[in-house]
Structures are given as C-alpha cells and as structure tokens.
Motif scaffolding. Structure first.
Motif, short mmCIF file in Angstrom:
data_model
loop_
_atom_site.label_atom_id
_atom_site.label_comp_id
_atom_site.label_asym_id
_atom_site.label_seq_id
_atom_site.Cartn_x
_atom_site.Cartn_y
_atom_site.Cartn_z
N HIS A 65 -8.74 13.22 -25.11
CA HIS A 65 -9.45 14.48 -25.38
C HIS A 65 -9.04 15.60 -24.41
CE1 HIS A 65 -11.67 11.86 -27.93
NE2 HIS A 65 -12.35 11.28 -26.95
N LEU A 66 -7.83 15.55 -23.90
CA LEU A 66 -7.34 16.63 -23.04
C LEU A 66 -6.43 17.52 -23.88
CD1 LEU A 66 -7.12 17.94 -20.25
CD2 LEU A 66 -5.20 16.42 -19.77
N LEU A 67 -6.83 18.75 -24.10
CA LEU A 67 -6.05 19.68 -24.91
C LEU A 67 -5.15 20.53 -24.02
CD1 LEU A 67 -8.76 20.93 -27.44
CD2 LEU A 67 -7.11 19.09 -27.73
N GLN A 68 -4.05 20.97 -24.60
CA GLN A 68 -3.11 21.80 -23.84
C GLN A 68 -3.55 23.26 -23.81
OE1 GLN A 68 -0.34 20.46 -26.59
NE2 GLN A 68 0.40 18.74 -25.39
N GLN A 69 -4.10 23.74 -24.91
CA GLN A 69 -4.57 25.13 -24.99
C GLN A 69 -6.06 25.11 -25.33
OE1 GLN A 69 -2.53 27.63 -24.29
NE2 GLN A 69 -0.64 26.44 -24.22
N ASN A 70 -6.91 25.51 -24.38
CA ASN A 70 -8.36 25.46 -24.55
C ASN A 70 -8.91 26.89 -24.59
OD1 ASN A 70 -9.08 22.35 -23.80
ND2 ASN A 70 -7.38 23.10 -22.54
N VAL A 71 -9.88 27.07 -25.47
CA VAL A 71 -10.48 28.39 -25.66
C VAL A 71 -11.99 28.27 -25.54
CG1 VAL A 71 -10.96 30.16 -27.41
CG2 VAL A 71 -8.61 29.37 -27.05
N PHE A 72 -12.61 29.26 -24.93
CA PHE A 72 -14.06 29.30 -24.88
C PHE A 72 -14.52 30.75 -25.01
CE2 PHE A 72 -12.46 29.65 -20.60
CZ PHE A 72 -13.24 30.62 -19.99
N THR A 73 -15.75 30.92 -25.50
CA THR A 73 -16.31 32.26 -25.64
C THR A 73 -17.16 32.65 -24.44
OG1 THR A 73 -18.14 31.32 -26.92
CG2 THR A 73 -16.26 32.21 -28.16
N HIS A 74 -17.94 31.71 -23.92
CA HIS A 74 -18.79 31.99 -22.76
C HIS A 74 -18.44 31.07 -21.57
CE1 HIS A 74 -21.20 34.68 -25.19
NE2 HIS A 74 -21.35 33.71 -26.10
N SER A 75 -18.38 29.77 -21.83
CA SER A 75 -18.02 28.82 -20.77
C SER A 75 -17.47 27.56 -21.42
CB SER A 75 -19.22 28.49 -19.89
OG SER A 75 -20.20 27.78 -20.64
N ASP A 76 -16.82 26.75 -20.61
CA ASP A 76 -16.26 25.49 -21.08
C ASP A 76 -16.42 24.46 -19.97
OD1 ASP A 76 -15.05 23.61 -22.67
OD2 ASP A 76 -13.23 24.75 -23.03
N THR A 77 -16.17 23.21 -20.30
CA THR A 77 -16.29 22.13 -19.31
C THR A 77 -15.04 21.27 -19.34
OG1 THR A 77 -18.69 22.08 -19.62
CG2 THR A 77 -17.68 20.19 -18.52
N LEU A 78 -14.42 21.08 -18.20
CA LEU A 78 -13.33 20.12 -18.07
C LEU A 78 -13.98 18.77 -17.78
CD1 LEU A 78 -10.34 19.37 -17.88
CD2 LEU A 78 -10.39 20.02 -15.47
N ASN A 79 -14.05 17.95 -18.81
CA ASN A 79 -14.77 16.68 -18.70
C ASN A 79 -13.90 15.57 -19.27
OD1 ASN A 79 -16.66 14.67 -18.40
ND2 ASN A 79 -17.97 15.35 -20.08
N ILE A 80 -13.11 14.96 -18.43
CA ILE A 80 -12.19 13.91 -18.86
C ILE A 80 -12.39 12.68 -17.99
CG2 ILE A 80 -10.42 15.39 -19.88
CD1 ILE A 80 -8.96 15.38 -17.23
N GLN A 81 -12.02 11.53 -18.55
CA GLN A 81 -12.19 10.26 -17.87
C GLN A 81 -10.82 9.59 -17.69
OE1 GLN A 81 -15.25 9.33 -16.80
NE2 GLN A 81 -16.09 11.20 -17.73
N SER A 82 -10.68 8.83 -16.62
CA SER A 82 -9.46 8.06 -16.43
C SER A 82 -9.37 6.98 -17.50
CB SER A 82 -9.47 7.41 -15.04
OG SER A 82 -8.38 6.51 -14.91
N PRO A 83 -8.21 6.79 -18.11
CA PRO A 83 -8.08 5.79 -19.17
C PRO A 83 -8.09 4.35 -18.66
CG PRO A 83 -5.95 6.76 -18.70
CD PRO A 83 -6.95 7.53 -17.88
N MET A 84 -7.95 4.18 -17.33
CA MET A 84 -7.93 2.84 -16.75
C MET A 84 -8.66 2.85 -15.42
SD MET A 84 -4.02 1.42 -17.26
CE MET A 84 -4.25 0.29 -15.89
N ARG A 85 -9.33 1.75 -15.16
CA ARG A 85 -9.92 1.56 -13.85
C ARG A 85 -8.78 1.53 -12.82
NH1 ARG A 85 -13.53 -3.60 -13.79
NH2 ARG A 85 -14.38 -2.47 -15.57
N ASP A 86 -9.05 1.99 -11.63
CA ASP A 86 -8.07 2.03 -10.53
C ASP A 86 -7.06 3.18 -10.65
OD1 ASP A 86 -9.28 -0.26 -9.50
OD2 ASP A 86 -7.86 -1.60 -10.50
#
Length: 757
Positions: A533-554
């Motif tokens: 769910h990490l996009l290369q081009q992100n757009v927002f009108t008021h605010s956005d959140t960078l909310n990503i998780q590591s795909p693997m433990r460690d």
C-alpha cells in the motif's frame, strides 16, 4: 508399489509451514512427532560404492565424518537404499523419526534430492559450515515425505558473456540450484561482446575475445552506479586488468576449470547445458576470424550483428571444431546451439548464399537458417547430442528431434506448433521468466502462477513440454550482488512451479519467510519484499497519513525527506506520520545485517478537487490513434500523423488494428467518476505508458521496459474529466492494464467500461 499423492495445501495445518518450510514443497508430507539428532555416533548405512557421492555430500553438509556401514543397526542411523517400486524419475521417500532416517529412491538422484530436503530441515546455521564446524549435533524434525518432480527439465540460465562471473561463483550458484532442486544450468558462454570458454583449436577466441574495453552496457552500469549510489551496479574490479597498456575487462574459463565446474555440478546431479550461439550473436568470433562472415557481410547491418555465413564451408569447419571440443567438456545429451535473432541481410546479398540456396532448393533466407541448423543437428546427433535452439529455429522448418526453447512471448503459437509436431519444448517466455527484467511487487507471484503448459494442447501433446527455465541476461547485471537481487526470490517460486506444480499463495509466502532467514545466513543479496500500500504519487486535499508496515519481522523502515538515500542511520518509521504539506519521502527496508531493499520514492502533493467538465461527444468509449514505428518514449509520437484511427469501449484494444511489432497508441476520451475524492490509479505496461487526467500527469510509466506497474493519485470532483493515456510497444509482446481504487480504499479493480461512456 505405492502411488505418489498430490499435495493439498488446503488440508495442511498452519504450523506445517514453520516446522517444514520446504521450497519446493513435497508432493506428499505427513507430520510426525519428535526430532532425529545427528551426532558423531550416527551411522550411515549404505553401499559405499553405489552411494559414494551421496555419502560425501551428506558428510560435507553435516561437517561430520560419520561411520559408514552396510550392516543394519537398531537406531541412530540414516540409511540409503534403491527401491524399484519407486517409478518416478528423481522420486524418493524420506521417513524421519527420533531413532532413524530412511531414504528410499528410484536412483542416486532421488537419494541426493532427499538429502537436500534434509538440508532445508536442518537449522539455518548449517549453511555457515563451509567445510568447518565444531557442532556436535544437528536436529531435524520427524516427517514422512513422498516426493518427485513434475517436470523433467528444471533450469536456470546464466549469461556469462555480457558480464563475466568467476569460477568460484559458479560453484556457489550451482550449490544453490541444488538446494532448490533444479537440475539444469544453461550457460550462455558466447555472444557479440565476448567469448568465455577456451577452444584450443582457436586460441584467439579467449586470448583476445574474452577481453574488451568498456562497451555501451558497461558504461550504462557505471553511469547508473554514479547516479544512484548503488555499488551493486559498479563494474567488478576483479575482472579488470591491463593488457598491452590498455585497461581491459573480462575473463574466461579454461577447459580444465570448466571440467571442474561440470564435475562439481555432476556431484549435485545438475547437468550444465553449454550454449555457443551460432550463427547470430557472433560478432566477437567474426572479428577474430573474419572468414566466418559472408563476403557481403562486412557491414554492420541493422538491428543485430552480422551473423556467420551458412554458405561457406569454412564456417561449418569452425563450428564443428568448436563443438567437438565442447562435447568433450560437457558429457550431457543437451547442447544449446542458439540460432536466435539472426540478421539475415548479408545472406540475402551474398553470391555464395545464392548458389547454396539454388543447390539446396531453398526459397528464402529463413530456409537457409533452417539448412544451417539441420546440418549442425546431424553433427550433434552423430556425437550423441541433442540440439536445443531458441524458438526461431521453427522458422523455415525444423526436424522433430530438435528441442525448442520458447522465449518470444509475442509469438504465442510457437510452443504449440512445436509440441504438436513432436518437438520437445522448454518454456522460457520473457514474461515472466526473464529474470533480468527489473522486478516489481507483482513479479514474484507472476512467476509462481506461471503454467508451463500453453492452452491448446491435448494430453499427449502437452507431454512434449518437458519443463522450463528462467533466463538471466546480464547486460545490466555487472556484479554477483546485482545478480542475486534479480534472481532471488523469483528462483524459489519457479522451483515450486516445476517440482511440485500445485501452488498455494499463502503457504508459499509463509515458507518464504523462513527461506529469507536461510538466505541471510548464506549471504544471498536477495530482493526484500515490497511494502504494501505504498504509492509513488500521493495526493491529499487537507491532510494525509504515511502509514505503512514492514512486510517482515526483523526488517526496519528508514526514511529521509531531504532527497538523500536512506541508510541505517536515517530515522526509523515507527508510527504513522501526519502530512499536511507537499513533501517527498525516500523509504527503504533494511535487515539486521544491513541488506537493503529498493529505495521507494513517495511523493505527497496537496491538491484541490479537479472540477468536473460538461462535454458533448458524438462517440462513446475512447478514440484511439495508432502510430506505426519504433519509439523510445511516448513523446516520440508527438507531431506525427497517426497511421490509423478507431474507437474502443476501453483500453482492451483489438489486435486486428496492429500491423507492426513496434508501435504507439494514444487513447483520448472522457472518464466519469461517481463521487468526490482522491482516486488511486495503477498502470501496468510493457513497454512505456503515461496517464493524464485533465491537465494533471497522474502516472509516468514511460520508456522501454518489461511489464511493470506504477501508480499515482489525483483529486477529482464527481463527474467527467478529460482522459489521455499514451502507450508505446518496443517489440516483444505488449501488456496494458489500468486499475483503480476508490477514495479511502486500497482495493484494486479494473476501470469499468461505464466510466468511459
């Protein structure tokens, strides 16, 4: 006699993936309680003469000099035996309990494959042995396995002509092929750029032909290394030396070295398939021995290099002399002749070829190519060898005894025609089995879902598909680290396709997590998993959140916002970040030992909703303009008149309008969205594509490349908006797909036809 049962992943308990993280997965696996412990008192019960190699391989794996006996004992032993009831080639039964390990197999190959299964069941640190260990014990979980491969030919290809890889690295590569139960290594030993195998009859081939000053591919690698700071793209200095005062790059294998590599592979029951590419891709040989070209073939020619001349007896003398030496080095039935991408212009101009064509009653230069291949195949067969050729050997006709290696995805009928006329076929289509194609988040599962059997064959014809291999062309792969990044983990996905055939995404991905840890111990510079769910081009009108998780433990996520490349010293993304202004994040994953993933650039741009438009149209769908010709990017279509125009309901255009292997398309129309919000679009293409909505560039996926996905967002008001999508195809089979997700959703789906009405 027993019957092998096909594995059903759906019936397995989730814990099996952690207890038995095997790739490729066995055909049948039954969990058992407890562990078997190898220690210094463990005995190998086996015939020393029959199983001398397999005994050696097991002892080397364990780092223990175990006692060998042919007399049965009560416990603490591992036994090898041949079982005539096992009828599948390479098939074996592995029965492990706390007291003993029994390996039964059809032949020695099956015994070795079972040992490699044990290797994967042993702790990961077994891979650090390097023939020297102080370990007193090793444990493996109890299990009962019945196993065999579905396909006879399970291969990996390595181009050592464009960039040279050392003798030592080839042995390491072979060992990893054995771990994942491959049985063929196709070595591409010659090409326009270099000749890598010593031929005693023609010493200049390696004395001079194994070395070059930096060429265009080398320079491109150097430039990329400087631009990105990626050391894996730098030229390996160990392959550079001064010759006659000039800095030269290259290397070659002596016949003695290659025989040692062949022997090393044979101990692991892997055949090396040598390729000396003829008549095309032979510029280096022709440069050193000019008599190999037709008299009219001294010019450069268009596209590919001028080939060897099939109308000159000296060419056949050369080819037979070269292959006579090759046959003595490689004691296997398969030998690859190449015969791909032949520029036949010089043949068409040659007086000698005109004479030969009249004498042999050949209608065209394609049949002249077939004449060359057929004549060389007779020479191969006379020496007990089977000729493999790239699928171009079908053009002009080919005997049913030749083996066809299918690679041209844009000629989908080729393997079907070959299989129907009785040719054995090895599948290696560019999409998805060209591992030199830069991987993206879809590449791994594209390989895992690959079916070697093309549609349109009955059961008898399908039996002529004997397997598949992945190809690694190394024009832009100058180091072993880069090679491993391109190969792993895709190679593991292919191993399961070819060995097990049955596939299960969830099970494979769980087991892959454990294989990553094994590869860490082995020092493999594999490609790390993608961040979801990490996009290369992100757009927002008021605010956005960078909310990503590591795909693997460690794995840790590091980022920068100043344009610099992330390092282990860069900030760690530990929690979601609220974004209220335009910013560019560079994001990368790191393992504990410093292995890094691909740098992701995530741009965040504040936008207002693009106002919808009111437009009257006298058409529905999309207007398509077709531009015949070769383009490096979509801008190349600007300012020229289209060859043809028509209308489509969406982007799934009909091939009946396409009359060239290279072309460009321009789709223009209106897209209508159902609600206000930020829409995500995902554009996959082979080759380049650019998406614009209104006056905004949404996705830039331009340039000549294999199928890859890029994405972007745009803020749209409910209603209609101008839509433009430009696409170019550079030859090799096109792919074009546009998907989207609704505002506040990550669910991808195809853009509906109704949006273009």
């Amino acid at each position: 006699m027993f019957v092998f049962a096909q594995v059903s992943f759906a019936q397995q308990e989730p814990s099996l993936e952690s207890r038995y993280p095997l790739i490729p997965y066995p055909q049948e696996l039954r969990a058992q309680d407890g562990f078997f412990i190898f220690n210094v008192k463990t005995v190998i019960i086996a015939d020393k003469k029959v199983f001398s190699n397999e005994i050696k391989q097991l002892q080397s794996l364990l780092g223990m000099k175990l006692e060998i006996s042919e007399t049965a004992i009560l416990k603490n032993f591992i036994e090898f035996k041949i079982d005539p009831n096992i009828t599948k080639a390479e098939g074996y039964i592995l029965d492990i309990n706390k007291n003993k390990i029994l390996i039964s197999a059809k032949d020695n190959v099956g015994i070795f494959r079972a040992i490699e299964t044990i290797r994967q069941l042993l702790p990961n640190k077994i891979e650090q042995l390097a023939q020297d260990s102080n370990a007193d014990t090793w444990s493996v979980p109890a299990v009962y396995i019945k196993d065999f491969p579905v396909y006879e030919y399970r291969g990996m290809h390595l181009d050592v002509a464009r960039h040279f890889f050392s003798f030592e690295y080839l042995e390491k590569f072979i060992d990893r092929l054995a771990l994942y139960k491959f049985n063929k290594l196709h070595l591409h030993l010659t090409d326009d750029e270099a000749w890598r195998i010593e031929i005693k009859k023609y010493p200049k081939l390696t004395e001079e032909g194994a070395w070059r000053s930096f060429d265009g591919h080398d320079s491109a690698c150097i430039a990329r290394a400087k631009a990105t700071g990626d050391p894996d793209m730098e030229i390996d200095p160990s392959h550079i030396k001064r010759i006659n005062g000039k800095e030269m790059y290259g290397g070659f294998y002596t016949q003695k070295q290659m025989k040692e590599i062949v022997a090393y592979a044979a101990e692991r029951h892997i055949d090396i398939v040598p390729e000396i590419d003829m008549p095309g891709h032979s510029r280096m040989a022709i440069k050193l021995y000019p008599f190999l070209a037709c008299t009219a073939g001294k010019e450069t020619g268009q596209g590919f290099s001028v080939p060897m001349c099939p109308c000159n007896e000296n060419t056949f003398t050369f080819a037979e002399n070269v292959y006579s030496e090759i046959f003595k080095i490689f004691p296997y039935k398969y030998v690859h002749f190449g015969a791909d991408e032949v520029n036949k212009e010089s043949w068409a101009k040659s007086a000698e070829c005109k004479t030969v064509m009249e004498r042999e009653q050949l209608k065209n230069v394609e049949e002249l190519q077939s004449y060359f291949v057929r004549r060389m195949e007779k020479f191969f067969n006379a020496h007990g060898k089977k000729l493999i050729g790239w699928d171009e050997i079908l053009e002009g006709g080919v005997t049913s005894s030749a083996i066809v290696m299918y690679w041209r995805s844009w000629v989908p009928d080729a393997p079907i025609i070959a299989a129907k006329q009785g040719n054995k076929v090895i599948m290696t289509p560019g999409n998805p089995l060209y591992f030199d194609a830069i991987p993206d988040k879809n590449s791994l599962m594209n390989v895992y879902h690959f079916n070697p059997i093309p549609k349109g064959l009955n059961k008898q014809q399908a039996a002529n598909i004997i397997g598949a291999q992945a190809n690694i062309w190394t024009e832009y792969i100058p180091t072993t680290n880069r090679l491993e990044f391109m190969v792993y983990p895709r190679m593991l996905a292919l191993s399961e396709v070819l060995w097990t055939k049955k596939t299960n995404d969830a099970s494979f991905l769980k087991r892959l997590q454990y294989q990553y840890k094994r590869m860490d111990v082995m020092g493999i510079h594999y490609r790390l998993p993608d961040i979801a769910h990490l996009l290369q081009q992100n757009v927002f009108t008021h605010s956005d959140t960078l909310n990503i998780q590591s795909p693997m433990r460690d794995l840790t996520i590091h980022y920068t916002t100043d344009g610099s490349m992330p390092t282990l010293q860069s900030p760690i993304l530990r929690k979601p970040i609220i974004i209220t202004k335009s910013v560019v994040y560079k994001i990368d994953l790191f393992t504990k030992n410093g292995l890094r993933g691909e740098v992701n650039t995530a741009r965040f741009e504040q936008q207002n909703l693009m106002p919808s438009i009111k437009v009257k149209r006298n058409y529905t769908g999309l207007n398509v303009a077709y531009f015949e010709g070769a383009f490096k990017n979509v801008a190349g279509m600007q300012g020229i008149q289209p060859t043809n125009k028509w209308n489509e309901v969406d982007l799934n255009f009909s091939k009946e309008h396409i009359h060239s292997g290279t072309f460009g398309l321009e789709f223009i129309g209106v897209i209508t969205v159902p609600q206000d919000g930020v829409y995500s679009f995902y554009l996959t293409s082979d080759d380049g594509s650019v998406l614009k909505i209104g006056d905004k560039l949404v996705i830039d996926n331009d340039g000549l490349h294999t199928a890859q996905e890029k994405n972007g967002q745009i803020a749209l008001q409910k209603g209609s908006h101008f839509f433009e999508l430009d696409f170019i195809e550079g030859g090799g089979g096109y792919k074009l797909q546009l998907q989207y997700s609704m505002p506040h959703s990550n669910q991808k789906q195809d853009v509906p036809i109704t949006w273009f009405k």
